[in-house]
Design a protein around this motif. Structure first.
Motif, short mmCIF file in Angstrom:
data_model
loop_
_atom_site.label_atom_id
_atom_site.label_comp_id
_atom_site.label_asym_id
_atom_site.label_seq_id
_atom_site.Cartn_x
_atom_site.Cartn_y
_atom_site.Cartn_z
N ASP A 97 30.20 3.35 11.17
CA ASP A 97 29.78 4.41 10.24
C ASP A 97 28.76 5.35 10.85
O ASP A 97 28.39 6.35 10.22
N ARG A 99 20.32 -5.71 -8.29
CA ARG A 99 20.23 -4.52 -9.13
C ARG A 99 19.36 -4.78 -10.37
O ARG A 99 18.58 -3.90 -10.80
N ASP A 120 24.08 1.67 4.17
CA ASP A 120 24.86 2.67 4.92
C ASP A 120 24.64 2.55 6.43
O ASP A 120 25.31 3.24 7.21
N ALA A 163 21.47 3.56 -5.38
CA ALA A 163 22.47 4.63 -5.42
C ALA A 163 23.40 4.58 -4.20
O ALA A 163 24.57 4.96 -4.29
N LYS A 164 22.87 4.11 -3.07
CA LYS A 164 23.69 4.00 -1.86
C LYS A 164 24.80 2.97 -2.06
O LYS A 164 25.94 3.17 -1.62
N TYR A 165 24.47 1.84 -2.70
CA TYR A 165 25.48 0.82 -2.96
C TYR A 165 26.59 1.39 -3.85
O TYR A 165 27.78 1.18 -3.61
N GLU A 166 26.17 2.13 -4.86
CA GLU A 166 27.15 2.71 -5.78
C GLU A 166 28.06 3.69 -5.04
O GLU A 166 29.28 3.69 -5.23
N ALA A 167 27.46 4.52 -4.17
CA ALA A 167 28.24 5.50 -3.43
C ALA A 167 29.23 4.83 -2.47
O ALA A 167 30.31 5.36 -2.22
N LEU A 168 28.84 3.66 -1.96
CA LEU A 168 29.70 2.93 -1.01
C LEU A 168 30.68 2.00 -1.72
O LEU A 168 31.50 1.35 -1.06
N GLY A 169 30.57 1.92 -3.05
CA GLY A 169 31.44 1.01 -3.80
C GLY A 169 31.09 -0.45 -3.60
O GLY A 169 31.97 -1.32 -3.70
#
Length: 242
Positions: free
Chosen positions: A46, A217, A40, A205-211
């Motif tokens: 950003d 992993r 992020d 979780a940050k990767y998942e939230a950012l798509g």
């Protein structure tokens, strides 16, 4: 007044320099480390705009506390040397406020750090990702040499360093590469310690939230025995490794 792009700030103890630290996360980074825990912070766009005065006003709220706790301020990222003027002014103002100052950097953009910036820096937390140039390129997308050149320059200037080394099984645990880095670091008189940091997946979780896909992993964290073996390799060269 210099303006920069920042992601966030936090307080930490013992990880980002001595004592309790006000840690400022800047936005933007030229590397794309496979194990990065802060995707992020990759892009300047950003972040949020902030002036040095605004950041110093936040730091001032905690100055008495962090000073009493033997700490100071650490500028990290992202990559703080992507915004050298902003980082330099923050460090200078921090020194004027009587704070211990630290910069956490990969060193890839070390050439952007002026001697004046480094004069205002009490400690550099230098993340050397690998001592093997091919592995470094695959791991980060960048070249190793600028980081090594920066380490040599810091030593010539007498700037204290903590070397940080993320241990990723199958990537940065090769005995020959660790030995090469230990030999190089042992030749730098201003290195105070080496922190061997076991790879973790706390940023997944940050990767998942950012798509975004998290490249490591399914990769294992190092076993305690492997971590201690690598620390012992650094210690064999007379270095304090943790």
């Amino acid at each position: 007044m210099t303006t920069g792009r920042i992601h966030s700030w936090d307080l930490s103890t013992g990880v980002d320099g001595p004592g309790t630290r006000f840690v400022l996360f800047t936005s933007g980074c030229p590397l794309r480390c496979l194990y990065c825990a802060n995707p992020d912070t990759w892009h300047m766009r950003d972040g949020q705009s902030a002036t040095v005065d605004e950041v110093m006003a936040e730091i001032e709220k905690f100055r008495a506390f962090v000073t009493a706790a033997g700490g100071g301020v650490t500028i990290t990222g992202g990559e703080p040397l992507l915004q050298p003027a902003f980082t330099a002014e923050l460090l200078h103002r921090g020194k004027e406020a009587g704070l211990h100052t630290a910069v956490d950097t990969s060193g890839f953009l070390g050439a952007r750090a002026t001697d004046e910036l480094l004069t205002d820096t009490d400690l550099v937390l230098l993340d050397i990702k690998s001592f093997d140039a091919t592995t470094y390129r695959k791991l980060t997308g960048a070249e190793l040499l600028p980081s090594l050149d920066f380490a040599t320059r810091l030593d010539l200037l007498g700037v204290p360093m903590w070397i940080r080394y993320v241990l990723v099984p199958g990537w940065t645990d090769a005995p020959a590469a660790v030995d090469g880095l230990a030999r190089f670091v042992a030749g730098l008189g201003s290195v105070e310690r080496v922190d061997v940091l076991p790879f973790h997946k706390l940023g997944a979780a940050k990767y998942e939230a950012l798509g975004l896909p998290f490249p490591l992993r399914d990769h294992p964290s190092p076993a305690p025995g492997l971590t201690e073996r690598v620390r012992d390799q650094f210690r064999a060269y007379g270095l304090s490794a943790y």
